[in-house]
Motif scaffolding. Structure first.
Motif, PDB file in Angstrom:
ATOM      1  N   UNK A  61     -24.806  38.906  74.020  1.00 37.96           N
ATOM      2  CA  UNK A  61     -24.587  39.834  72.886  1.00 37.96           C
ATOM      3  C   UNK A  61     -24.834  41.326  73.720  1.00 37.96           C
ATOM      4  N   UNK A  62     -23.828  42.076  73.581  1.00 41.45           N
ATOM      5  CA  UNK A  62     -23.931  43.510  74.076  1.00 41.45           C
ATOM      6  C   UNK A  62     -23.831  44.499  72.913  1.00 41.45           C
ATOM      7  N   UNK A  63     -24.560  45.634  73.246  1.00 41.09           N
ATOM      8  CA  UNK A  63     -24.100  46.914  72.275  1.00 41.09           C
ATOM      9  C   UNK A  63     -23.581  47.946  73.392  1.00 41.09           C
ATOM     10  N   UNK A  64     -22.779  48.560  72.747  1.00 41.70           N
ATOM     11  CA  UNK A  64     -22.178  49.870  73.416  1.00 41.70           C
ATOM     12  C   UNK A  64     -23.368  50.868  73.530  1.00 41.70           C
ATOM     13  N   UNK A  65     -23.609  51.586  74.803  1.00 40.34           N
ATOM     14  CA  UNK A  65     -24.622  52.417  74.951  1.00 40.34           C
ATOM     15  C   UNK A  65     -24.212  53.791  74.072  1.00 40.34           C
ATOM     16  N   UNK A  66     -24.928  54.331  73.531  1.00 45.19           N
ATOM     17  CA  UNK A  66     -24.818  55.513  72.778  1.00 45.19           C
ATOM     18  C   UNK A  66     -24.280  56.813  73.402  1.00 45.19           C
ATOM     19  N   UNK A  67     -24.614  56.865  74.544  1.00 40.94           N
ATOM     20  CA  UNK A  67     -24.008  58.157  75.438  1.00 40.94           C
ATOM     21  C   UNK A  67     -22.753  57.995  76.084  1.00 40.94           C
ATOM     22  N   UNK A  68     -22.051  56.879  75.569  1.00 41.89           N
ATOM     23  CA  UNK A  68     -20.742  56.424  76.299  1.00 41.89           C
ATOM     24  C   UNK A  68     -19.524  57.083  75.544  1.00 41.89           C
TER      25      UNK A  68
END
Length: 68
Positions: A61-68
């Motif tokens: 399970x992955x979450x997109x990094x906020x600063x990307x």
């Protein structure tokens, strides 16, 4: 306000990937032949939240990094 899940096929994955905030991916442990694959993506854009080792596959399970 509710989550939306995209469950294939390849073209839908390709179109949804740029706007996805999370990914739930099963990585198969063996090489299999096929004509449709999940699109390539840059893992450095994502944080792994969960990593489970199962017989024959990994669930990640992955979450997109906020600063990307």
């Amino acid at each position: 306000g509710r989550p939306v899940f995209v469950i294939g096929g390849g073209e839908l994955y390709r179109k949804a990937l740029p706007i996805a905030s999370e990914l739930h991916i099963s990585w198969i442990k063996e090489t299999v032949s096929g004509d449709v694959y999940f699109p390539e993506f840059d893992l450095t854009d994502w944080d792994m939240c969960k990593d489970e080792d199962h017989q024959g596959f990994y669930y990640r399970h992955y979450r997109r990094k906020e600063n990307k």
